[in-house]
Design a protein around this motif. Sequence first.
Motif, PDB file in Angstrom:
ATOM      1  N   ARG A  29      84.006  79.931 -52.953  1.00  0.00           N
ATOM      2  CA  ARG A  29      82.918  80.798 -53.426  1.00  0.00           C
ATOM      3  C   ARG A  29      82.116  79.977 -54.424  1.00  0.00           C
ATOM      4  N   VAL A  30      80.840  79.803 -54.127  1.00  0.00           N
ATOM      5  CA  VAL A  30      79.936  79.081 -55.005  1.00  0.00           C
ATOM      6  C   VAL A  30      78.910  80.085 -55.516  1.00  0.00           C
ATOM      7  N   GLN A  31      78.780  80.140 -56.829  1.00  0.00           N
ATOM      8  CA  GLN A  31      77.784  81.013 -57.447  1.00  0.00           C
ATOM      9  C   GLN A  31      76.964  80.181 -58.420  1.00  0.00           C
ATOM     10  N   CYS A  32      75.689  80.501 -58.523  1.00  0.00           N
ATOM     11  CA  CYS A  32      74.852  79.760 -59.463  1.00  0.00           C
ATOM     12  C   CYS A  32      73.736  80.651 -60.001  1.00  0.00           C
ATOM     13  N   GLU A  33      73.315  80.283 -61.193  1.00  0.00           N
ATOM     14  CA  GLU A  33      72.231  81.022 -61.847  1.00  0.00           C
ATOM     15  C   GLU A  33      71.351  80.022 -62.582  1.00  0.00           C
ATOM     16  N   GLN A 100      68.047  72.405 -58.831  1.00  0.00           N
ATOM     17  CA  GLN A 100      66.748  72.085 -58.266  1.00  0.00           C
ATOM     18  C   GLN A 100      66.521  72.911 -57.011  1.00  0.00           C
ATOM     19  N   GLY A 101      65.347  73.490 -56.874  1.00  0.00           N
ATOM     20  CA  GLY A 101      65.017  74.246 -55.670  1.00  0.00           C
ATOM     21  C   GLY A 101      65.861  75.497 -55.496  1.00  0.00           C
ATOM     22  N   ALA A 102      66.455  75.979 -56.574  1.00  0.00           N
ATOM     23  CA  ALA A 102      67.262  77.211 -56.552  1.00  0.00           C
ATOM     24  C   ALA A 102      68.374  77.165 -55.501  1.00  0.00           C
ATOM     25  N   GLN A 103      68.960  75.966 -55.313  1.00  0.00           N
ATOM     26  CA  GLN A 103      70.027  75.817 -54.317  1.00  0.00           C
ATOM     27  C   GLN A 103      71.084  74.842 -54.829  1.00  0.00           C
ATOM     28  N   VAL A 104      72.360  75.181 -54.566  1.00  0.00           N
ATOM     29  CA  VAL A 104      73.478  74.352 -55.006  1.00  0.00           C
ATOM     30  C   VAL A 104      74.494  74.226 -53.868  1.00  0.00           C
ATOM     31  N   ILE A 108      85.102  71.538 -53.024  1.00  0.00           N
ATOM     32  CA  ILE A 108      86.449  71.375 -53.559  1.00  0.00           C
ATOM     33  C   ILE A 108      86.982  70.082 -52.956  1.00  0.00           C
ATOM     34  N   LEU A 109      87.475  69.183 -53.801  1.00  0.00           N
ATOM     35  CA  LEU A 109      87.961  67.874 -53.375  1.00  0.00           C
ATOM     36  C   LEU A 109      89.460  67.762 -53.614  1.00  0.00           C
ATOM     37  N   ASN A 110      90.172  67.141 -52.687  1.00  0.00           N
ATOM     38  CA  ASN A 110      91.611  66.933 -52.877  1.00  0.00           C
ATOM     39  C   ASN A 110      91.847  65.739 -53.792  1.00  0.00           C
ATOM     40  N   SER A 111      93.110  65.399 -54.033  1.00  0.00           N
ATOM     41  CA  SER A 111      93.443  64.339 -54.979  1.00  0.00           C
ATOM     42  C   SER A 111      92.986  62.951 -54.501  1.00  0.00           C
ATOM     43  N   GLN A 112      92.669  62.799 -53.227  1.00  0.00           N
ATOM     44  CA  GLN A 112      92.134  61.535 -52.709  1.00  0.00           C
ATOM     45  C   GLN A 112      90.606  61.502 -52.739  1.00  0.00           C
ATOM     46  N   GLY A 113      89.978  62.605 -53.180  1.00  0.00           N
ATOM     47  CA  GLY A 113      88.529  62.672 -53.244  1.00  0.00           C
ATOM     48  C   GLY A 113      87.871  63.160 -51.968  1.00  0.00           C
ATOM     49  N   ALA A 114      88.658  63.550 -50.979  1.00  0.00           N
ATOM     50  CA  ALA A 114      88.105  64.061 -49.720  1.00  0.00           C
ATOM     51  C   ALA A 114      87.723  65.526 -49.883  1.00  0.00           C
ATOM     52  N   THR A 115      86.657  65.936 -49.234  1.00  0.00           N
ATOM     53  CA  THR A 115      86.210  67.318 -49.286  1.00  0.00           C
ATOM     54  C   THR A 115      87.161  68.209 -48.501  1.00  0.00           C
ATOM     55  N   VAL A 116      87.690  69.226 -49.163  1.00  0.00           N
ATOM     56  CA  VAL A 116      88.550  70.216 -48.518  1.00  0.00           C
ATOM     57  C   VAL A 116      87.686  71.303 -47.904  1.00  0.00           C
ATOM     58  N   ILE A 117      86.708  71.751 -48.673  1.00  0.00           N
ATOM     59  CA  ILE A 117      85.800  72.810 -48.221  1.00  0.00           C
ATOM     60  C   ILE A 117      84.540  72.762 -49.072  1.00  0.00           C
ATOM     61  N   SER A 118      83.410  73.156 -48.505  1.00  0.00           N
ATOM     62  CA  SER A 118      82.154  73.164 -49.252  1.00  0.00           C
ATOM     63  C   SER A 118      81.265  74.298 -48.757  1.00  0.00           C
ATOM     64  N   ASP A 119      80.279  74.619 -49.565  1.00  0.00           N
ATOM     65  CA  ASP A 119      79.304  75.641 -49.185  1.00  0.00           C
ATOM     66  C   ASP A 119      78.026  75.395 -49.972  1.00  0.00           C
ATOM     67  N   THR A 120      76.900  75.746 -49.370  1.00  0.00           N
ATOM     68  CA  THR A 120      75.602  75.663 -50.020  1.00  0.00           C
ATOM     69  C   THR A 120      75.053  77.071 -50.157  1.00  0.00           C
ATOM     70  N   VAL A 121      74.595  77.399 -51.365  1.00  0.00           N
ATOM     71  CA  VAL A 121      74.118  78.748 -51.636  1.00  0.00           C
ATOM     72  C   VAL A 121      72.768  78.710 -52.353  1.00  0.00           C
ATOM     73  N   SER A 122      72.064  79.814 -52.246  1.00  0.00           N
ATOM     74  CA  SER A 122      70.852  80.012 -53.025  1.00  0.00           C
ATOM     75  C   SER A 122      71.249  80.608 -54.370  1.00  0.00           C
ATOM     76  N   CYS A 123      70.573  80.163 -55.408  1.00  0.00           N
ATOM     77  CA  CYS A 123      70.916  80.594 -56.759  1.00  0.00           C
ATOM     78  C   CYS A 123      70.086  81.791 -57.197  1.00  0.00           C
ATOM     79  N   ARG A 124      70.688  82.565 -58.043  1.00  0.00           N
ATOM     80  CA  ARG A 124      69.971  83.645 -58.706  1.00  0.00           C
ATOM     81  C   ARG A 124      69.041  82.992 -59.731  1.00  0.00           C
ATOM     82  N   VAL A 125      67.785  83.390 -59.720  1.00  0.00           N
ATOM     83  CA  VAL A 125      66.812  82.854 -60.662  1.00  0.00           C
ATOM     84  C   VAL A 125      66.389  83.978 -61.596  1.00  0.00           C
TER      85      VAL A 125
END
Length: 128
Positions: A29-33, A100-104, A108-125
Amino acid sequence: MKRSTFAVLSCLSAMAATVAIDASAATIRVQCEQRAGRSKISVDGKNLPAGTYAAEAMSGNNVARAPAQAAAGDEAEFDFDSNQNDVRAGATAIASNFIQGAQVTGKILNSQGATVISDTVSCRVRNR
């Protein structure tokens, strides 16, 4: 097909299905403001295997990485903030104009730096 061969193949098939389910069970879950003079981001992972995780927040050309931490149960939570009170409380410091651009994109990265999961969301402005 021999009965023992069938039993082995059935067992392997069941194990493969279980691994696939476990690997895809992680959620994010990615949230941004974004406010005048403030950027605030939260990246939370759930259903993670035991281990150590870090998080990354990206917006435009801006990238910030939160320090690694052990998962608490099956969860890892990371905050990024430009507010110094939140930084003193444990959030990773980011610039007030980080978003930037109201988007983030949060990762989540594991101990080796590999991406486990990701998501892109629009931010509340917020304009105040």
